[in-house]
Scaffold this motif. Structure first.
Motif, PDB file in Angstrom:
ATOM      1  N   ALA A 235       0.819  -1.213   0.000  1.00 30.95           N
ATOM      2  CA  ALA A 235       0.000   0.000   0.000  1.00 30.95           C
ATOM      3  C   ALA A 235       0.850   1.259   0.000  1.00 30.95           C
ATOM      4  O   ALA A 235       0.565   2.223  -0.707  1.00 30.95           O
ATOM      5  CB  ALA A 235      -0.940  -0.011   1.207  1.00 30.95           C
ATOM      6  N   TYR A 236       1.895   1.273   0.813  1.00 30.28           N
ATOM      7  CA  TYR A 236       2.743   2.462   0.903  1.00 30.28           C
ATOM      8  C   TYR A 236       3.386   2.780  -0.435  1.00 30.28           C
ATOM      9  O   TYR A 236       3.414   3.933  -0.879  1.00 30.28           O
ATOM     10  CB  TYR A 236       3.798   2.247   1.985  1.00 30.28           C
ATOM     11  N   PHE A 237       3.896   1.748  -1.104  1.00 34.51           N
ATOM     12  CA  PHE A 237       4.595   1.959  -2.370  1.00 34.51           C
ATOM     13  C   PHE A 237       3.636   2.346  -3.485  1.00 34.51           C
ATOM     14  O   PHE A 237       4.022   3.036  -4.435  1.00 34.51           O
ATOM     15  CB  PHE A 237       5.366   0.692  -2.739  1.00 34.51           C
ATOM     16  N   ARG A 238       2.381   1.907  -3.357  1.00 36.11           N
ATOM     17  CA  ARG A 238       1.381   2.243  -4.361  1.00 36.11           C
ATOM     18  C   ARG A 238       0.705   3.578  -4.064  1.00 36.11           C
ATOM     19  O   ARG A 238      -0.065   4.084  -4.869  1.00 36.11           O
ATOM     20  CB  ARG A 238       0.315   1.143  -4.433  1.00 36.11           C
ATOM     21  N   GLY A 239       0.976   4.142  -2.893  1.00 39.53           N
ATOM     22  CA  GLY A 239       0.389   5.429  -2.529  1.00 39.53           C
ATOM     23  C   GLY A 239      -1.095   5.353  -2.267  1.00 39.53           C
ATOM     24  O   GLY A 239      -1.832   6.297  -2.573  1.00 39.53           O
ATOM     25  N   VAL A 240      -1.563   4.243  -1.690  1.00 36.26           N
ATOM     26  CA  VAL A 240      -2.992   4.081  -1.414  1.00 36.26           C
ATOM     27  C   VAL A 240      -3.197   3.875   0.078  1.00 36.26           C
ATOM     28  O   VAL A 240      -2.264   3.546   0.817  1.00 36.26           O
ATOM     29  CB  VAL A 240      -3.593   2.901  -2.205  1.00 36.26           C
ATOM     30  N   ASN A 241      -4.446   4.061   0.518  1.00 35.75           N
ATOM     31  CA  ASN A 241      -4.735   3.914   1.946  1.00 35.75           C
ATOM     32  C   ASN A 241      -5.331   2.546   2.246  1.00 35.75           C
ATOM     33  O   ASN A 241      -5.528   1.708   1.375  1.00 35.75           O
ATOM     34  CB  ASN A 241      -5.651   5.042   2.426  1.00 35.75           C
ATOM     35  N   TRP A 242      -5.628   2.362   3.527  1.00 30.47           N
ATOM     36  CA  TRP A 242      -6.095   1.066   4.005  1.00 30.47           C
ATOM     37  C   TRP A 242      -7.423   0.654   3.371  1.00 30.47           C
ATOM     38  O   TRP A 242      -7.685  -0.519   3.135  1.00 30.47           O
ATOM     39  CB  TRP A 242      -6.227   1.149   5.525  1.00 30.47           C
ATOM     40  N   GLY A 243      -8.277   1.631   3.098  1.00 35.16           N
ATOM     41  CA  GLY A 243      -9.589   1.311   2.547  1.00 35.16           C
ATOM     42  C   GLY A 243      -9.522   0.500   1.276  1.00 35.16           C
ATOM     43  O   GLY A 243     -10.366  -0.376   1.035  1.00 35.16           O
ATOM     44  N   SER A 244      -8.508   0.762   0.457  1.00 30.76           N
ATOM     45  CA  SER A 244      -8.385   0.027  -0.806  1.00 30.76           C
ATOM     46  C   SER A 244      -7.927  -1.412  -0.587  1.00 30.76           C
ATOM     47  O   SER A 244      -7.959  -2.220  -1.516  1.00 30.76           O
ATOM     48  CB  SER A 244      -7.402   0.751  -1.735  1.00 30.76           C
ATOM     49  N   CYS A 245      -7.506  -1.745   0.636  1.00 27.48           N
ATOM     50  CA  CYS A 245      -7.048  -3.104   0.944  1.00 27.48           C
ATOM     51  C   CYS A 245      -8.138  -3.941   1.606  1.00 27.48           C
ATOM     52  O   CYS A 245      -7.904  -5.091   1.956  1.00 27.48           O
ATOM     53  CB  CYS A 245      -5.827  -3.046   1.858  1.00 27.48           C
ATOM     54  N   LEU A 246      -9.312  -3.354   1.781  1.00 28.11           N
ATOM     55  CA  LEU A 246     -10.439  -4.062   2.381  1.00 28.11           C
ATOM     56  C   LEU A 246     -11.398  -4.539   1.304  1.00 28.11           C
ATOM     57  O   LEU A 246     -11.638  -3.824   0.317  1.00 28.11           O
ATOM     58  CB  LEU A 246     -11.182  -3.149   3.365  1.00 28.11           C
ATOM     59  N   LYS A 247     -11.959  -5.723   1.496  1.00 26.46           N
ATOM     60  CA  LYS A 247     -12.904  -6.250   0.520  1.00 26.46           C
ATOM     61  C   LYS A 247     -14.015  -6.992   1.256  1.00 26.46           C
ATOM     62  O   LYS A 247     -13.792  -7.643   2.283  1.00 26.46           O
ATOM     63  CB  LYS A 247     -12.204  -7.176  -0.467  1.00 26.46           C
ATOM     64  N   PHE A 248     -15.230  -6.882   0.723  1.00 25.64           N
ATOM     65  CA  PHE A 248     -16.385  -7.546   1.318  1.00 25.64           C
ATOM     66  C   PHE A 248     -16.835  -8.683   0.417  1.00 25.64           C
ATOM     67  O   PHE A 248     -17.057  -8.498  -0.780  1.00 25.64           O
ATOM     68  CB  PHE A 248     -17.522  -6.537   1.501  1.00 25.64           C
ATOM     69  N   ASP A 249     -16.957  -9.869   0.999  1.00 29.33           N
ATOM     70  CA  ASP A 249     -17.391 -11.052   0.253  1.00 29.33           C
ATOM     71  C   ASP A 249     -18.844 -11.337   0.621  1.00 29.33           C
ATOM     72  O   ASP A 249     -19.123 -11.964   1.640  1.00 29.33           O
ATOM     73  CB  ASP A 249     -16.495 -12.237   0.593  1.00 29.33           C
ATOM     74  N   LYS A 250     -19.758 -10.893  -0.211  1.00 26.12           N
ATOM     75  CA  LYS A 250     -21.190 -11.024   0.080  1.00 26.12           C
ATOM     76  C   LYS A 250     -21.665 -12.473   0.058  1.00 26.12           C
ATOM     77  O   LYS A 250     -22.748 -12.788   0.570  1.00 26.12           O
ATOM     78  CB  LYS A 250     -22.009 -10.196  -0.909  1.00 26.12           C
ATOM     79  N   ASP A 251     -20.873 -13.361  -0.534  1.00 28.69           N
ATOM     80  CA  ASP A 251     -21.270 -14.761  -0.637  1.00 28.69           C
ATOM     81  C   ASP A 251     -20.710 -15.613   0.500  1.00 28.69           C
ATOM     82  O   ASP A 251     -20.985 -16.812   0.577  1.00 28.69           O
ATOM     83  CB  ASP A 251     -20.795 -15.340  -1.973  1.00 28.69           C
ATOM     84  N   ASP A 252     -19.944 -15.006   1.376  1.00 25.11           N
ATOM     85  CA  ASP A 252     -19.376 -15.724   2.504  1.00 25.11           C
ATOM     86  C   ASP A 252     -20.334 -15.654   3.697  1.00 25.11           C
ATOM     87  O   ASP A 252     -21.410 -15.058   3.610  1.00 25.11           O
ATOM     88  CB  ASP A 252     -18.023 -15.110   2.878  1.00 25.11           C
ATOM     89  N   VAL A 253     -19.965 -16.249   4.805  1.00 25.97           N
ATOM     90  CA  VAL A 253     -20.778 -16.209   6.021  1.00 25.97           C
ATOM     91  C   VAL A 253     -20.038 -15.454   7.116  1.00 25.97           C
ATOM     92  O   VAL A 253     -18.829 -15.215   7.021  1.00 25.97           O
ATOM     93  CB  VAL A 253     -21.122 -17.624   6.536  1.00 25.97           C
TER      94      VAL A 253
END
Length: 506
Positions: A235-253
């Motif tokens: 993330a640091y090297f790509r210049g992005v924040n933590w939010g871009s590293c989060l993902k929601f799996d709607k098909d999981d439990v």
């Protein structure tokens, strides 16, 4: 609100006297600490997201005669505490501790959700020093919402994502400092590890912002809102924040864990539920061989995009149109049976006397469906004397048409009704409950909330409400000319004692 949403606050180390109207309770004294993002640009550089703002701590002090304050929250929104910007690669995260102020022993720390916390002087708000959790326990992330028991012990959770083992969640305890000798030592030197829980995914541990605690159990929700470790590492090297590293799996439990906080042993029954996103727990308690867990959830993770500053600065009508798909917060009650009769038929609902369900599955697990308690409320608070115990009331910020709460609500779980406070063109912060001395009734006390208005004729003020009726008791106003453009903060959940005001960056 659009006019002040991203303007910088500034330090005011000397207290400013407030003008009090109404009658403050004579017993209300002490200091309320608040923390949150307050600096959004440095020189020619500015942040893109509201959660990335630099931390600004405030204190509100009540005395017998008057209150003084600086920077009541001008734009408190539903997730000033939800994320923090991780601007360095693993393992050396940021120390921009903007979420909460927590207590370990007799020491206070500004905290976010990373391994660094800043010890502060609760009187002067000066930073005493920086502490690394990893010098005391192996973890990289930790919540800013610990729990406290009646003996003064602090319980918290974190995630270990580096080391020789697969990622796992860690529950730990920091004992109370009871003797003078103990108080002279750093509180975290006494830290005790209770247990660890393996992550179900080695590359995508669940993100969690808080957890629940009963008199016996820690209640942990392992949700399908996950942190991508590989993305986070770059993330640091790509210049992005933590939010871009989060993902929601709607098909999981969603998995619910119950851990005995005294023995560190997890209840053997496996509990599941539908996919959801959870940030805040309301309360949890044990009743009739069940654990009752109340929390606030979302159908998806779209809310992060709502808080980009360009989005927040839109006019209200445009904002509503742009974010019409926003999933509103829903207060839910899950009930988890502690024992399962072997003779019970598959599919049997193991919960009675509730609209919540817990049905036995073929593999012996239990699938939980919640009861809906309320819709459109966030930043919940309770009378903390009832934390981990059966309770009736909770308070929060009403979230209806935007992330800027314009109402405070009190919800009566027993009757299914609620009361509200509202004033035209005023935006209150998260409500904080303060019990009156020797209170017996659960709602015997006051609600504190700092209020701001974009109307220059309305001075910022700290609001004091009767917690029973939600009627105004008093307000402490300051001259708007004394106020920087912006400050936001979060009250520590149990340490709310009163009013006084200074502000300092950490």
């Amino acid at each position: 609100m659009q006019t002040i949403i991203s303007k910088n606050g500034s330090e005011t180390p000397e207290p400013i006297k407030a003008q009090v109207t109404g009658a403050l309770p004579v017993w209300l004294s002490g200091t309320l600490l608040r923390n949150g993002p307050g600096i959004f640009s440095v020189g020619e550089s500015s942040y893109n997201h509201w959660f990335d703002g630099m931390s600004l701590i405030h204190s509100f002090t009540f005395s017998n005669e008057f209150g003084t304050m600086v920077y009541p929250d001008p734009c408190k929104n539903i997730f000033s505490r939800a994320f923090t910007h991780l601007c360095n690669a693993i393992p050396d995260f940021t120390d921009n501790n903007l979420i909460n102020v927590i207590r370990y022993g007799d020491q206070y720390y500004a905290s976010s959700e990373v391994n660094y916390i800043n010890q502060i002087d609760p009187v002067t708000l000066e930073t005493v020093g920086r502490v690394n959790y990893r010098n005391h326990i192996a973890l990289n992330l930790a919540t800013a919402h610990p729990h406290y028991d009646e003996e003064g012990n602090t319980y918290n959770m974190g995630t270990a994502i580096m080391g020789w083992t697969t990622p796992h969640y860690v529950i730990f305890k920091v004992p109370a400092q009871n003797s003078d000798a103990e108080k002279k030592k750093p509180a975290l030197k006494q830290l005790e590890r209770i247990c660890s829980i393996p992550c179900r995914s080695s590359l995508s541990p669940s993100y969690f912002h808080s957890f629940g605690m009963t008199e016996r159990y820690v209640v942990f929700v392992e949700q399908p809102y996950k942190l991508d470790i590989l993305k986070l590492g770059f993330a640091y090297f790509r210049g992005v924040n933590w939010g871009s590293c989060l993902k929601f799996d709607k098909d999981d439990v969603t998995i619910f864990h119950l851990i005995d906080r005294h023995t560190g042993k997890e209840v053997s029954t496996h509990y599941y539920g539908d996919a959801m996103v959870v940030f805040h727990h309301i309360n949890a308690y044990e009743e009739k061989d069940h654990v009752v867990m109340d929390l606030i959830s979302y159908k998806d993770s779209h809310l992060y995009d709502m808080f980009y500053l360009d989005n927040l600065k839109q006019e209200t009508a445009d904002f509503v149109d742009t974010n019409e798909s926003f999933s509103p917060p829903t207060c839910k009650r899950f009930i988890l049976p502690l024992t399962v009769d072997k003779d019970v038929s598959i599919g049997t609902n193991l919960v009675t006397d509730s609209r919540a369900e817990a049905r036995l599955q073929k593999d012996g697990s239990v699938f939980c469906t919640p009861e809906i308690l309320f819709e459109g409320l966030e930043l919940p608070g309770i009378n903390y004397k009832f934390n981990g115990k059966k309770y009736r009331y909770f308070y929060g910020s009403r979230i209806e048409w935007s992330p800027h709460p314009n109402k405070i609500a009190k919800v009566d779980i027993e009757s299914g009704t609620h009361l509200e406070w509202q004033e035209d063109n005023c935006y209150p912060s998260e409500p904080v409950f303060v019990a009156s001395p020797d209170a017996v009734a659960e709602d015997d006390g006051v609600i504190l909330s700092s209020v701001v208005s974009p109307d220059p004729s309305i001075s910022p003020f700290l609001l004091v409400l009767d917690a029973r009726s939600m009627k105004e008791v008093a307000r402490a106003s300051i001259d708007a000319s004394s106020l920087g453009a912006h400050a936001a903060g979060v009250a520590p959940r149990k340490e709310a004692l009163g009013l006084g005001q200074k502000s300092k960056r950490t």
